[in-house]
Design a protein around this motif. Structure first.
Motif, PDB file in Angstrom:
ATOM      1  N   GLY A 128      38.818 -56.419 -14.845  1.00 32.66           N
ATOM      2  CA  GLY A 128      38.844 -55.597 -13.850  1.00 32.66           C
ATOM      3  C   GLY A 128      38.124 -53.971 -14.072  1.00 32.66           C
ATOM      4  O   GLY A 128      36.913 -53.618 -13.381  1.00 32.66           O
ATOM      5  N   ILE A 129      38.340 -53.549 -15.267  1.00 32.40           N
ATOM      6  CA  ILE A 129      37.797 -52.430 -16.026  1.00 32.40           C
ATOM      7  C   ILE A 129      36.350 -52.701 -16.340  1.00 32.40           C
ATOM      8  O   ILE A 129      35.351 -51.867 -16.182  1.00 32.40           O
ATOM      9  CB  ILE A 129      38.497 -51.878 -17.077  1.00 32.40           C
ATOM     10  CG1 ILE A 129      39.742 -51.124 -16.531  1.00 32.40           C
ATOM     11  CG2 ILE A 129      37.707 -51.071 -18.018  1.00 32.40           C
ATOM     12  CD1 ILE A 129      40.795 -50.703 -17.575  1.00 32.40           C
ATOM     13  N   MET A 132      34.423 -52.482 -13.250  1.00 29.69           N
ATOM     14  CA  MET A 132      34.267 -51.123 -12.570  1.00 29.69           C
ATOM     15  C   MET A 132      33.331 -50.672 -13.241  1.00 29.69           C
ATOM     16  O   MET A 132      32.465 -50.149 -12.979  1.00 29.69           O
ATOM     17  CB  MET A 132      35.576 -50.684 -12.897  1.00 29.69           C
ATOM     18  CG  MET A 132      35.771 -49.182 -12.482  1.00 29.69           C
ATOM     19  SD  MET A 132      37.236 -48.330 -13.037  1.00 29.69           S
ATOM     20  CE  MET A 132      36.793 -47.981 -14.632  1.00 29.69           C
ATOM     21  N   ILE A 136      29.947 -48.822 -11.867  1.00 28.31           N
ATOM     22  CA  ILE A 136      29.456 -47.425 -12.003  1.00 28.31           C
ATOM     23  C   ILE A 136      28.234 -47.345 -12.807  1.00 28.31           C
ATOM     24  O   ILE A 136      27.275 -46.590 -12.415  1.00 28.31           O
ATOM     25  CB  ILE A 136      30.658 -46.856 -12.807  1.00 28.31           C
ATOM     26  CG1 ILE A 136      31.958 -46.610 -12.045  1.00 28.31           C
ATOM     27  CG2 ILE A 136      30.066 -45.497 -13.280  1.00 28.31           C
ATOM     28  CD1 ILE A 136      33.041 -46.116 -12.851  1.00 28.31           C
ATOM     29  N   ARG A 142      31.533 -48.680  -5.158  1.00 30.10           N
ATOM     30  CA  ARG A 142      32.613 -49.978  -4.759  1.00 30.10           C
ATOM     31  C   ARG A 142      33.259 -49.900  -3.318  1.00 30.10           C
ATOM     32  O   ARG A 142      33.468 -48.856  -2.820  1.00 30.10           O
ATOM     33  CB  ARG A 142      33.767 -49.575  -5.963  1.00 30.10           C
ATOM     34  CG  ARG A 142      33.321 -49.809  -7.217  1.00 30.10           C
ATOM     35  CD  ARG A 142      34.093 -49.297  -8.426  1.00 30.10           C
ATOM     36  NE  ARG A 142      34.139 -47.825  -8.611  1.00 30.10           N
ATOM     37  CZ  ARG A 142      35.103 -47.197  -9.091  1.00 30.10           C
ATOM     38  NH1 ARG A 142      36.176 -47.719  -9.446  1.00 30.10           N
ATOM     39  NH2 ARG A 142      35.053 -46.068  -9.033  1.00 30.10           N
ATOM     40  N   THR A 146      31.620 -55.199  -3.604  1.00 34.97           N
ATOM     41  CA  THR A 146      31.944 -55.462  -5.112  1.00 34.97           C
ATOM     42  C   THR A 146      33.166 -56.343  -5.111  1.00 34.97           C
ATOM     43  O   THR A 146      33.529 -56.963  -6.131  1.00 34.97           O
ATOM     44  CB  THR A 146      32.091 -54.091  -5.637  1.00 34.97           C
ATOM     45  OG1 THR A 146      33.217 -53.245  -4.959  1.00 34.97           O
ATOM     46  CG2 THR A 146      30.943 -53.345  -5.873  1.00 34.97           C
ATOM     47  N   PHE A 221      40.679 -52.119  -9.439  1.00 35.09           N
ATOM     48  CA  PHE A 221      39.436 -51.518 -10.181  1.00 35.09           C
ATOM     49  C   PHE A 221      38.215 -51.503  -9.497  1.00 35.09           C
ATOM     50  O   PHE A 221      37.314 -50.740  -9.795  1.00 35.09           O
ATOM     51  CB  PHE A 221      39.532 -52.166 -11.717  1.00 35.09           C
ATOM     52  CG  PHE A 221      40.680 -51.542 -12.552  1.00 35.09           C
ATOM     53  CD1 PHE A 221      40.835 -50.442 -12.950  1.00 35.09           C
ATOM     54  CD2 PHE A 221      41.474 -52.459 -12.707  1.00 35.09           C
ATOM     55  CE1 PHE A 221      42.056 -50.139 -13.603  1.00 35.09           C
ATOM     56  CE2 PHE A 221      42.547 -52.211 -13.787  1.00 35.09           C
ATOM     57  CZ  PHE A 221      42.871 -50.964 -14.189  1.00 35.09           C
ATOM     58  N   VAL A 222      38.121 -52.686  -8.577  1.00 37.43           N
ATOM     59  CA  VAL A 222      36.544 -52.567  -8.038  1.00 37.43           C
ATOM     60  C   VAL A 222      36.658 -52.169  -6.447  1.00 37.43           C
ATOM     61  O   VAL A 222      35.664 -52.467  -5.746  1.00 37.43           O
ATOM     62  CB  VAL A 222      36.193 -53.997  -8.083  1.00 37.43           C
ATOM     63  CG1 VAL A 222      35.868 -54.481  -9.538  1.00 37.43           C
ATOM     64  CG2 VAL A 222      37.212 -54.902  -7.522  1.00 37.43           C
ATOM     65  N   THR A 223      37.927 -51.814  -6.117  1.00 37.90           N
ATOM     66  CA  THR A 223      37.862 -51.420  -4.596  1.00 37.90           C
ATOM     67  C   THR A 223      37.381 -49.856  -4.475  1.00 37.90           C
ATOM     68  O   THR A 223      37.410 -49.115  -5.592  1.00 37.90           O
ATOM     69  CB  THR A 223      39.560 -51.361  -4.119  1.00 37.90           C
ATOM     70  OG1 THR A 223      39.328 -51.045  -2.743  1.00 37.90           O
ATOM     71  CG2 THR A 223      40.568 -50.482  -4.825  1.00 37.90           C
ATOM     72  N   GLY A 224      37.049 -49.409  -3.271  1.00 36.87           N
ATOM     73  CA  GLY A 224      36.523 -48.346  -3.198  1.00 36.87           C
ATOM     74  C   GLY A 224      37.313 -47.297  -2.251  1.00 36.87           C
ATOM     75  O   GLY A 224      38.300 -48.112  -1.400  1.00 36.87           O
TER      76      GLY A 224
END
Lengths: 290, 310
Positions: A128-129, A132, A136, A142, A146, A221-224
């Motif tokens: 996840g990170i 992310m 970025i 995101r 994504t 981690f990938v949601t906006g």
């Protein structure tokens, strides 16, 4: 024989009785351990008092509060878009991959296999990170896109494994027979191979669906902002409940989510069951082999 | 148009490598971009330096890895072991180990009973253990938080009202809570491979052992356990590997007291904006997981019982 008799007599009857009953008892307790929390959660979602785990009268107010809020519906929408799109893509890509792995030899196959299964053992936080960071750095905002990109990446190995398992039980001579009878590769693929693999493909999609729908860590981690899927909304509600102690709404949401997600495998099971009875008829509408 | 398709088809038919390449190109692209690529970004960042306010300075260094193990003593300015970080690693490994152990101790008898005594309801029983995979992970953890809370959690209320205890017991926001959550989450991961290997066990071997005078314990020790070794190892790996990188359970059930590596990494990114140290920690976590898998594969191949085990 003598040893057997000796052994029988060396244990007294009550001890043997305990031995016989302890194993089923343990299985029962473990099953209870798995299911009791969810069942208690469901029961208490109808409890009038939301902050106390003691029965205080039947009430539907938590459901009313939950369903009246707008956030639930938008989260459900986001989740359904992300999951259905990514399961569709990963089922197609995963089936092609499984076919290639099973049927063909190609350069770099071992390496490809090892890399393919990476999402199954690399810790979810790290996946996840790392995604992310990538988004970025590439300045991709995101959100739903994504999430779909990430979900396809981590559901593909699941699809590949399930379809590969099915491939081991397929009679591949049928493929040769079709080609001997004059079908070209594409025709064989469409009319023989895909129908033969269909149960596996369906099973894979059925497993990939909850895998994607319920995923929290990578999704988190990938949601906006403004595009919260259901799993992240649940997490936010849990954090809120932990702070305030008001757990009623989360109980209601948990009950609804568990019931709907359990319906899915049941449905799939019935579908596969029906197909087993009349394998030929299922695809009849799409034309016969000739 | 038709001839182009025909020629393309013939070309691919005559060049199997090109066929595989064409069919696999989208997935290779996807995996390279969204799995391998990000992991290389992490690896790259783990060698950079963090500046103030989350900025990154592009001078290569091993400092991030060094910081994980060594800290400078504030008074004497001498390097000492960094117990703060080492404790987090130790705790993660210990919790994953204990989780695996408990899952094996509970999972093996259950899988054994289902596979050998389950009779015609065998499939139903194993389905009961697969079902949780379809339900939400966050919801299942919340269900346990609801049970374990004190003083108003279900278990505490049950014990208090029945008079078994006078004071509420703390079951949540400590190691006990995290362990319960982890065992609960990973037990199905252990039961399924154990069941798969016990199911394939040749029953006549067990009968032979009994006929030759083996006591139940002897039969278990010298026949059943060695023959299902592949399943046991698969189950251990399938439990330990996700458990050591766990994030959500300590986050929700540990009450920020029982942090594991996963929480530490997430904190470095989300709270401290220290990407480089977080990346180095991620690389170390991946190396731990890889080491376990390499040992597993090496042992499995030597014994030749891994084949077909999932």
């Amino acid at each position: 024989m003598a040893a057997k008799v000796l052994r029988r007599s060396s244990l007294s009857a009550p001890i043997r009785g305990i031995g016989r009953i302890s194993l089923p008892l343990l299985v029962g307790l473990v099953t209870l351990f798995i299911y009791a929390p969810i069942l208690i959660l469901m029961i208490f979602s109808f409890n009038d008092a939301g902050n106390l785990a003691w029965w205080d009268g039947f009430s539907l107010k938590w459901y009313q509060q939950l369903l009246a809020g707008e956030s639930l519906w938008s989260a459900l929408q986001v989740s359904l878009i992300v999951t259905s799109t990514s399961v569709l893509i990963s089922t197609v890509l995963g089936t092609i991959t499984a076919y290639a792995l099973y049927r063909w030899k190609f350069w770099g196959k071992r390496l490809f296999e090892n890399v393919l299964y990476l999402p199954l053992y690399v810790p979810e936080v790290v996946l996840g990170i790392s995604l992310m960071m990538l988004f970025i750095l590439l300045k991709i905002p995101r959100g739903i896109t994504t999430m779909i990109l990430a979900h396809v990446a981590f559901t593909i190995p699941v699809v590949v494994l399930v379809v590969l398992a099915r491939m081991q039980r397929v009679d591949w001579s049928l493929e040769e027979a079709a080609m001997d009878l004059g079908a070209d590769e594409l025709m064989t693929l469409r009319k023989v191979t895909v129908p033969l693999l269909m149960p596996g493909i369906l099973a894979a999609a059925l497993l990939a669906f909850p895998w994607s729908f319920n995923d929290f860590v990578i999704t988190y981690f990938v949601t906006g902002p403004g595009q919260t899927p259901l799993s992240v909304l649940t997490y936010d509600l849990v954090l809120g409940a932990r702070r305030t102690g008001a757990m009623g709404q989360v109980n209601a949401l948990g009950t609804l989510m568990t019931l709907t997600t359990l319906l899915l495998p049941l449905l799939g099971f019935l579908l596969l069951r029906l197909r087993r009875f009349s394998p030929a008829q299922f695809f009849k509408k799409r034309g016969s082999l000739s | 148009m038709r001839s182009v398709r025909h020629r393309l088809g013939r070309f691919l038919w005559q060049h199997p490598g090109a066929k595989a390449g064409t069919a696999l190109s989208p997935i290779v692209f996807w995996i390279a971009l969204f799995i391998v690529g990000p992991l290389f970004v992490v690896l790259f960042y783990s060698f950079l330096t963090s500046g103030p306010f989350g900025s990154i300075q592009y001078n290569p260094t091993l400092e991030n890895y060094q910081k994980t193990f060594v800290a400078n003593d504030l008074r004497t300015n001498e390097p000492t072991p960094n117990w703060l970080y080492l404790n987090i690693f130790g705790r993660s490994l210990a919790l994953a180990f204990v989780t695996t152990l408990i899952c094996m101790l509970l999972g093996y008898p259950v899988a054994y009973w289902i596979a050998l005594r389950g009779g015609r309801y065998k499939n139903l029983w194993i389905a009961l253990f697969i079902m949780p995979f379809w339900t939400s992970y966050v919801v299942r953890i919340f269900a346990w938080m609801f049970l374990l809370r004190d003083p108003s959690g279900f278990i505490n209320q049950l014990l208090l009202q029945s008079g078994l205890i006078q004071e509420p017991v703390q079951l949540l926001y400590n190691v006990t809570g995290v362990l319960i959550g982890m065992v609960y989450t990973y037990l199905p991961f252990a039961v399924i491979p154990l069941y798969a290997s016990l199911e394939r066990l040749d029953r006549s071997v067990l009968e032979a052992a009994s006929d030759l005078g083996a006591r139940p314990w002897q039969r278990l020790r010298y026949v059943t356990l060695p023959l299902t070794r592949g399943g046991i190892m698969s189950a251990c790996v399938l439990t330990f590997v996700p458990a050591v990188g766990e994030y959500l359970i300590p986050d929700l059930m540990g009450g920020s007291k029982v942090n594991m590596i996963g929480n530490f990494i997430a904190d470095k990114f989300l709270r401290d904006q220290n990407w480089t140290l977080g990346s180095a920690m991620s690389v170390i976590l991946i190396l731990i997981v890889m080491a376990i898998l390499i040992i597993y594969l090496w042992r499995g191949h030597r014994h030749g019982i891994l084949e077909g085990d999932f």
